[in-house]
Motif scaffolding. Structure first.
Motif, PDB file in Angstrom:
ATOM      1  N   ALA A   1      82.259  23.824  28.060  1.00  0.00           N
ATOM      2  CA  ALA A   1      82.669  24.498  29.290  1.00  0.00           C
ATOM      3  C   ALA A   1      81.609  25.537  29.648  1.00  0.00           C
ATOM      4  N   ILE A   2      81.195  25.539  30.903  1.00  0.00           N
ATOM      5  CA  ILE A   2      80.193  26.483  31.380  1.00  0.00           C
ATOM      6  C   ILE A   2      80.827  27.318  32.490  1.00  0.00           C
ATOM      7  N   ARG A   3      80.818  28.624  32.336  1.00  0.00           N
ATOM      8  CA  ARG A   3      81.281  29.523  33.388  1.00  0.00           C
ATOM      9  C   ARG A   3      80.065  30.154  34.043  1.00  0.00           C
ATOM     10  N   SER A   4      79.940  29.973  35.356  1.00  0.00           N
ATOM     11  CA  SER A   4      78.767  30.447  36.090  1.00  0.00           C
ATOM     12  C   SER A   4      79.011  31.817  36.706  1.00  0.00           C
ATOM     13  N   PHE A   5      77.960  32.632  36.716  1.00  0.00           N
ATOM     14  CA  PHE A   5      77.984  33.942  37.358  1.00  0.00           C
ATOM     15  C   PHE A   5      76.772  34.050  38.285  1.00  0.00           C
ATOM     16  N   TYR A   6      76.902  34.908  39.292  1.00  0.00           N
ATOM     17  CA  TYR A   6      75.883  34.986  40.325  1.00  0.00           C
ATOM     18  C   TYR A   6      75.466  36.437  40.578  1.00  0.00           C
ATOM     19  N   GLY A   7      74.199  36.599  40.985  1.00  0.00           N
ATOM     20  CA  GLY A   7      73.687  37.928  41.300  1.00  0.00           C
ATOM     21  C   GLY A   7      73.111  38.626  40.077  1.00  0.00           C
ATOM     22  N   HIS A   8      72.450  39.762  40.327  1.00  0.00           N
ATOM     23  CA  HIS A   8      71.806  40.544  39.274  1.00  0.00           C
ATOM     24  C   HIS A   8      71.391  41.875  39.880  1.00  0.00           C
ATOM     25  N   ALA A   9      70.819  42.743  39.038  1.00  0.00           N
ATOM     26  CA  ALA A   9      70.416  44.077  39.501  1.00  0.00           C
ATOM     27  C   ALA A   9      68.907  44.281  39.483  1.00  0.00           C
ATOM     28  N   TYR A  10      68.136  43.245  39.240  1.00  0.00           N
ATOM     29  CA  TYR A  10      66.701  43.408  39.036  1.00  0.00           C
ATOM     30  C   TYR A  10      65.948  43.840  40.292  1.00  0.00           C
ATOM     31  N   PHE A  11      66.494  43.510  41.465  1.00  0.00           N
ATOM     32  CA  PHE A  11      65.782  43.850  42.699  1.00  0.00           C
ATOM     33  C   PHE A  11      66.394  45.048  43.423  1.00  0.00           C
ATOM     34  N   ASP A  12      67.248  45.791  42.753  1.00  0.00           N
ATOM     35  CA  ASP A  12      67.965  46.864  43.434  1.00  0.00           C
ATOM     36  C   ASP A  12      67.056  47.940  44.011  1.00  0.00           C
ATOM     37  N   LYS A  13      65.877  48.124  43.463  1.00  0.00           N
ATOM     38  CA  LYS A  13      64.957  49.150  43.959  1.00  0.00           C
ATOM     39  C   LYS A  13      64.036  48.640  45.068  1.00  0.00           C
ATOM     40  N   PHE A  14      64.241  47.392  45.470  1.00  0.00           N
ATOM     41  CA  PHE A  14      63.388  46.783  46.506  1.00  0.00           C
ATOM     42  C   PHE A  14      64.281  46.224  47.613  1.00  0.00           C
ATOM     43  N   PRO A  15      64.634  47.062  48.601  1.00  0.00           N
ATOM     44  CA  PRO A  15      65.690  46.712  49.567  1.00  0.00           C
ATOM     45  C   PRO A  15      65.517  45.374  50.267  1.00  0.00           C
ATOM     46  N   VAL A  16      64.315  45.058  50.732  1.00  0.00           N
ATOM     47  CA  VAL A  16      64.135  43.824  51.501  1.00  0.00           C
ATOM     48  C   VAL A  16      64.358  42.607  50.603  1.00  0.00           C
ATOM     49  N   ILE A  17      63.709  42.602  49.434  1.00  0.00           N
ATOM     50  CA  ILE A  17      63.895  41.489  48.493  1.00  0.00           C
ATOM     51  C   ILE A  17      65.339  41.433  48.025  1.00  0.00           C
ATOM     52  N   ARG A  18      65.924  42.605  47.754  1.00  0.00           N
ATOM     53  CA  ARG A  18      67.308  42.677  47.264  1.00  0.00           C
ATOM     54  C   ARG A  18      68.267  41.994  48.229  1.00  0.00           C
ATOM     55  N   GLU A  19      68.163  42.322  49.503  1.00  0.00           N
ATOM     56  CA  GLU A  19      69.114  41.773  50.465  1.00  0.00           C
ATOM     57  C   GLU A  19      68.929  40.272  50.649  1.00  0.00           C
ATOM     58  N   ALA A  20      67.676  39.813  50.660  1.00  0.00           N
ATOM     59  CA  ALA A  20      67.439  38.376  50.785  1.00  0.00           C
ATOM     60  C   ALA A  20      67.975  37.628  49.572  1.00  0.00           C
ATOM     61  N   ASP A  21      67.738  38.196  48.394  1.00  0.00           N
ATOM     62  CA  ASP A  21      68.194  37.542  47.163  1.00  0.00           C
ATOM     63  C   ASP A  21      69.716  37.566  47.074  1.00  0.00           C
ATOM     64  N   ARG A  22      70.333  38.658  47.495  1.00  0.00           N
ATOM     65  CA  ARG A  22      71.798  38.722  47.481  1.00  0.00           C
ATOM     66  C   ARG A  22      72.406  37.693  48.425  1.00  0.00           C
ATOM     67  N   ALA A  23      71.777  37.511  49.568  1.00  0.00           N
ATOM     68  CA  ALA A  23      72.286  36.515  50.520  1.00  0.00           C
ATOM     69  C   ALA A  23      72.231  35.122  49.910  1.00  0.00           C
TER      70      ALA A  23
ATOM     71  N   THR B   1      80.439  27.579  26.276  1.00  0.00           N
ATOM     72  CA  THR B   1      81.381  27.359  25.184  1.00  0.00           C
ATOM     73  C   THR B   1      81.310  25.905  24.772  1.00  0.00           C
ATOM     74  N   ALA B   2      81.052  25.635  23.495  1.00  0.00           N
ATOM     75  CA  ALA B   2      80.886  24.251  23.038  1.00  0.00           C
ATOM     76  C   ALA B   2      81.545  24.087  21.674  1.00  0.00           C
ATOM     77  N   PHE B   3      82.438  23.107  21.560  1.00  0.00           N
ATOM     78  CA  PHE B   3      83.159  22.832  20.322  1.00  0.00           C
ATOM     79  C   PHE B   3      82.502  21.689  19.567  1.00  0.00           C
ATOM     80  N   LYS B   4      82.432  21.859  18.253  1.00  0.00           N
ATOM     81  CA  LYS B   4      82.028  20.763  17.367  1.00  0.00           C
ATOM     82  C   LYS B   4      83.247  19.885  17.125  1.00  0.00           C
ATOM     83  N   PRO B   5      83.077  18.578  17.136  1.00  0.00           N
ATOM     84  CA  PRO B   5      84.246  17.705  16.887  1.00  0.00           C
ATOM     85  C   PRO B   5      84.951  18.051  15.595  1.00  0.00           C
TER      86      PRO B   5
END
Length: 242
Positions: A190-212, A232-236
């Motif tokens: 089972a794979i649970r996906s998450f989106y977004g990050h904080a790496y571009f928070d100090k660069f407003p133009v890149i941040r907003e484009a990446d967030r979109a 999450t992966a189970f062994k038989p």
């Protein structure tokens, strides 16, 4: 519309403990192994569910492992090397932002499968391709990516916690990861996906484009553009022919 919190990168970190504890609680007298815990295991041993029999911390560096509290069992080995001395000993194996630093992801996951008891479970949290900051980190020379990271996040310079990242077998694409893990011997993935990050928070133009882009990816469930995943992966419970 912003990314719902339960699918944001913040939730990947917030929900990791409760998800791990839920998995541990399934196993009477659970034997737990944390990969790459080194001197600082992720959880105080007294915070783990009461049903654990042992909490072993692993690291490749014996000097790092020696600095961990003696409250923990310790196992010094390379997860991509010879792990046969520890095979079949653990019910739960977990890692948090470790597997992206492993050069051979296939070998690591195969070894984790062998380290598990039949019916055991592996649980990893990892940054995933193809979120833009991780693509950049993978492609840039290590000296340059380190310099950029410490410039943007100066507090991390004090900890010296930038390690080479390979992103081998760290893909956000759920179908791809499920297929790869099942091909090497896990039966429930089972794979649970998450989106977004904080790496571009100090660069407003890149941040907003990446967030979109991240918001669109979340809405359309483009998991290949996710930023983090819980794997999450189970062994038989019984091996074929067993």
């Amino acid at each position: 519309m912003p990314i719902p919190f339960e699918r944001s990168h913040l939730a990947a970190f917030r929900d990791f403990p409760s998800t791990l504890y839920g998995l541990v609680s399934r196993y009477p007298n659970a034997r737990v192994l944390e990969l790459g815990g080194g001197r600082a295991p992720s959880f105080p041993i007294h915070d783990m569910p009461d049903n654990i029999a042992s909490y072993t911390v692993n690291d490749i560096d014996p000097s790092e492992l020696a600095r961990a509290s003696d409250d923990y069992d310790k196992a010094c080995f390379d997860v991509t090397g010879d792990v046969s001395a520890f095979n079949g000993q653990y019910d739960i194996i977990f890692s948090r932002t470790l597997i992206e630093h492993v050069a051979d992801g296939r070998k690591m996951h195969r070894n984790v499968r062998d380290l598990l008891r039949p019916g055991g479970v592996a649980f990893h949290m990892a940054p995933t391709l193809y979120a833009l900051p991780f693509v950049i980190n993978k492609l840039l020379p290590e000296t340059l990516s380190t310099k950029i990271l410490y410039t943007v996040f100066p507090k991390r310079r004090n900890n010296k916690n930038k390690f080479p990242a390979h992103y081998s077998w760290c893909y956000g694409d759920r179908a791809r990861m499920e297929t790869m893990l099942k091909e090497i011997g896990f039966d429930q993935v089972a794979i649970r996906s998450f989106y977004g990050h904080a790496y571009f928070d100090k660069f407003p133009v890149i941040r907003e484009a990446d967030r979109a882009l991240a918001t669109m990816a979340e809405r359309k469930d483009w998991s290949s553009l996710g930023s983090y995943a819980h794997i999450t992966a189970f062994k038989p419970a019984a091996l074929p022919g067993g």
